[in-house]
Design a protein around this motif. Sequence first.
Motif, PDB file in Angstrom:
ATOM      1  N   HIS A   1       0.855  -1.199   0.000  1.00 60.38           N
ATOM      2  CA  HIS A   1       0.000   0.000   0.000  1.00 60.38           C
ATOM      3  C   HIS A   1       0.883   1.237   0.000  1.00 60.38           C
ATOM      4  O   HIS A   1       1.964   1.243   0.600  1.00 60.38           O
ATOM      5  CB  HIS A   1      -0.881   0.025   1.256  1.00 60.38           C
ATOM      6  CG  HIS A   1      -2.015  -0.936   1.203  1.00 60.38           C
ATOM      7  ND1 HIS A   1      -3.278  -0.574   0.821  1.00 60.38           N
ATOM      8  CD2 HIS A   1      -2.080  -2.253   1.488  1.00 60.38           C
ATOM      9  CE1 HIS A   1      -4.073  -1.622   0.880  1.00 60.38           C
ATOM     10  NE2 HIS A   1      -3.369  -2.663   1.276  1.00 60.38           N
ATOM     11  N   SER A   2       0.413   2.294  -0.625  1.00 56.97           N
ATOM     12  CA  SER A   2       1.137   3.565  -0.582  1.00 56.97           C
ATOM     13  C   SER A   2       1.054   4.134   0.833  1.00 56.97           C
ATOM     14  O   SER A   2       0.200   3.740   1.634  1.00 56.97           O
ATOM     15  CB  SER A   2       0.555   4.555  -1.593  1.00 56.97           C
ATOM     16  OG  SER A   2      -0.788   4.833  -1.293  1.00 56.97           O
TER      17      SER A   2
ATOM     18  N   THR B   1      -2.357   5.571   1.630  1.00 54.76           N
ATOM     19  CA  THR B   1      -3.436   4.710   1.150  1.00 54.76           C
ATOM     20  C   THR B   1      -4.758   5.003   1.856  1.00 54.76           C
ATOM     21  O   THR B   1      -4.787   5.430   3.015  1.00 54.76           O
ATOM     22  CB  THR B   1      -3.057   3.219   1.350  1.00 54.76           C
ATOM     23  OG1 THR B   1      -3.974   2.405   0.633  1.00 54.76           O
ATOM     24  CG2 THR B   1      -3.060   2.818   2.807  1.00 54.76           C
TER      25      THR B   1
ATOM     26  N   TRP C   1      -8.171   2.695   2.451  1.00 56.43           N
ATOM     27  CA  TRP C   1      -8.692   1.345   2.269  1.00 56.43           C
ATOM     28  C   TRP C   1     -10.059   1.266   2.935  1.00 56.43           C
ATOM     29  O   TRP C   1     -10.227   1.708   4.080  1.00 56.43           O
ATOM     30  CB  TRP C   1      -7.722   0.330   2.889  1.00 56.43           C
ATOM     31  CG  TRP C   1      -7.999  -1.075   2.480  1.00 56.43           C
ATOM     32  CD1 TRP C   1      -7.896  -1.600   1.223  1.00 56.43           C
ATOM     33  CD2 TRP C   1      -8.418  -2.131   3.326  1.00 56.43           C
ATOM     34  NE1 TRP C   1      -8.221  -2.927   1.253  1.00 56.43           N
ATOM     35  CE2 TRP C   1      -8.557  -3.277   2.530  1.00 56.43           C
ATOM     36  CE3 TRP C   1      -8.696  -2.223   4.681  1.00 56.43           C
ATOM     37  CZ2 TRP C   1      -8.954  -4.497   3.042  1.00 56.43           C
ATOM     38  CZ3 TRP C   1      -9.093  -3.440   5.193  1.00 56.43           C
ATOM     39  CH2 TRP C   1      -9.217  -4.570   4.372  1.00 56.43           C
TER      40      TRP C   1
ATOM     41  N   ARG D   1      -0.786   3.891   6.147  1.00 57.53           N
ATOM     42  CA  ARG D   1      -0.203   2.597   6.507  1.00 57.53           C
ATOM     43  C   ARG D   1      -0.314   2.270   7.993  1.00 57.53           C
ATOM     44  O   ARG D   1      -0.495   1.109   8.353  1.00 57.53           O
ATOM     45  CB  ARG D   1       1.266   2.562   6.100  1.00 57.53           C
ATOM     46  CG  ARG D   1       1.492   2.345   4.629  1.00 57.53           C
ATOM     47  CD  ARG D   1       2.968   2.261   4.349  1.00 57.53           C
ATOM     48  NE  ARG D   1       3.228   1.866   2.975  1.00 57.53           N
ATOM     49  CZ  ARG D   1       4.418   1.898   2.432  1.00 57.53           C
ATOM     50  NH1 ARG D   1       5.468   2.310   3.133  1.00 57.53           N
ATOM     51  NH2 ARG D   1       4.590   1.526   1.184  1.00 57.53           N
TER      52      ARG D   1
ATOM     53  N   TRP E   1      -4.169   1.184  -8.196  1.00 51.51           N
ATOM     54  CA  TRP E   1      -2.737   1.011  -7.958  1.00 51.51           C
ATOM     55  C   TRP E   1      -2.000   2.181  -8.594  1.00 51.51           C
ATOM     56  O   TRP E   1      -2.399   2.682  -9.653  1.00 51.51           O
ATOM     57  CB  TRP E   1      -2.233  -0.280  -8.591  1.00 51.51           C
ATOM     58  CG  TRP E   1      -2.768  -1.532  -7.976  1.00 51.51           C
ATOM     59  CD1 TRP E   1      -4.023  -2.056  -8.128  1.00 51.51           C
ATOM     60  CD2 TRP E   1      -2.072  -2.422  -7.111  1.00 51.51           C
ATOM     61  NE1 TRP E   1      -4.135  -3.228  -7.420  1.00 51.51           N
ATOM     62  CE2 TRP E   1      -2.950  -3.483  -6.791  1.00 51.51           C
ATOM     63  CE3 TRP E   1      -0.775  -2.451  -6.599  1.00 51.51           C
ATOM     64  CZ2 TRP E   1      -2.588  -4.538  -5.971  1.00 51.51           C
ATOM     65  CZ3 TRP E   1      -0.405  -3.499  -5.782  1.00 51.51           C
ATOM     66  CH2 TRP E   1      -1.305  -4.532  -5.470  1.00 51.51           C
TER      67      TRP E   1
ATOM     68  N   ARG F   1       1.851   0.099  -5.947  1.00 54.05           N
ATOM     69  CA  ARG F   1       1.230  -0.009  -4.624  1.00 54.05           C
ATOM     70  C   ARG F   1      -0.225   0.452  -4.684  1.00 54.05           C
ATOM     71  O   ARG F   1      -0.594   1.278  -5.511  1.00 54.05           O
ATOM     72  CB  ARG F   1       2.004   0.828  -3.608  1.00 54.05           C
ATOM     73  CG  ARG F   1       3.383   0.261  -3.315  1.00 54.05           C
ATOM     74  CD  ARG F   1       4.055   0.970  -2.136  1.00 54.05           C
ATOM     75  NE  ARG F   1       5.346   0.370  -1.877  1.00 54.05           N
ATOM     76  CZ  ARG F   1       6.483   0.768  -2.464  1.00 54.05           C
ATOM     77  NH1 ARG F   1       6.479   1.775  -3.321  1.00 54.05           N
ATOM     78  NH2 ARG F   1       7.620   0.161  -2.175  1.00 54.05           N
TER      79      ARG F   1
ATOM     80  N   SER G   1      -3.171   2.557  -3.884  1.00 51.96           N
ATOM     81  CA  SER G   1      -3.450   3.920  -3.442  1.00 51.96           C
ATOM     82  C   SER G   1      -4.823   3.976  -2.776  1.00 51.96           C
ATOM     83  O   SER G   1      -4.995   4.624  -1.752  1.00 51.96           O
ATOM     84  CB  SER G   1      -3.405   4.872  -4.641  1.00 51.96           C
ATOM     85  OG  SER G   1      -3.784   6.165  -4.269  1.00 51.96           O
ATOM     86  N   GLN G   2      -5.773   3.302  -3.380  1.00 56.08           N
ATOM     87  CA  GLN G   2      -7.139   3.241  -2.867  1.00 56.08           C
ATOM     88  C   GLN G   2      -7.650   1.823  -3.065  1.00 56.08           C
ATOM     89  O   GLN G   2      -7.408   1.229  -4.118  1.00 56.08           O
ATOM     90  CB  GLN G   2      -8.053   4.194  -3.633  1.00 56.08           C
ATOM     91  CG  GLN G   2      -7.520   5.588  -3.773  1.00 56.08           C
ATOM     92  CD  GLN G   2      -8.258   6.580  -2.929  1.00 56.08           C
ATOM     93  OE1 GLN G   2      -9.392   6.356  -2.532  1.00 56.08           O
ATOM     94  NE2 GLN G   2      -7.627   7.684  -2.641  1.00 56.08           N
TER      95      GLN G   2
END
Length: 152
Positions: free
Chosen positions: A31-32, A35, A37, A48, A110, A119, A121-122
């Motif tokens: 994940h960025s 991110t 999520w 993160r 990504w 990675r 992003s969402q």
Amino acid sequence: MSSPADAVAANRQRYVEALKICDVATIVSLHSEDTVWMPLNEPSIYGRAELKEWFEDYFEHFRMITYSETEHDVTPIEGWAVERQGYMVAIQPTNGGERIRDDGRWFAVWKREADGEWRISQGMINSIRPVGSGTSRFLVRMQVKNQGQGNT
């Protein structure tokens, strides 16, 4: 050099393998830093640090038993990629209770970052099963807790 779709699919496979062995570090690394999520039946997770905390809590209570992909598509768009996936998963509560089967969908955006890595992003997951049929980890945790106390 692999195509963006191949790179995203490979990282998605790493993600799934990390889920199977409860490898929080690998999941978070995919994940960025900023991110977002959106897990099913829960508030959004930002960054993160929150993601790490969420997965640590999740794996304390659940283990993935089986996972199979029912459909998958990646669409690259100049340094970005949109991923759509259907899946079937079986999850076992760690403190007892019945195995949970879910059929769901995964949607992720990504981003190819400065280091060349792709990675998330969402990201968002949902279930195609009715709410209350075992798709909420908190609902399952409460059911297990109530069973342990003799409540019905």
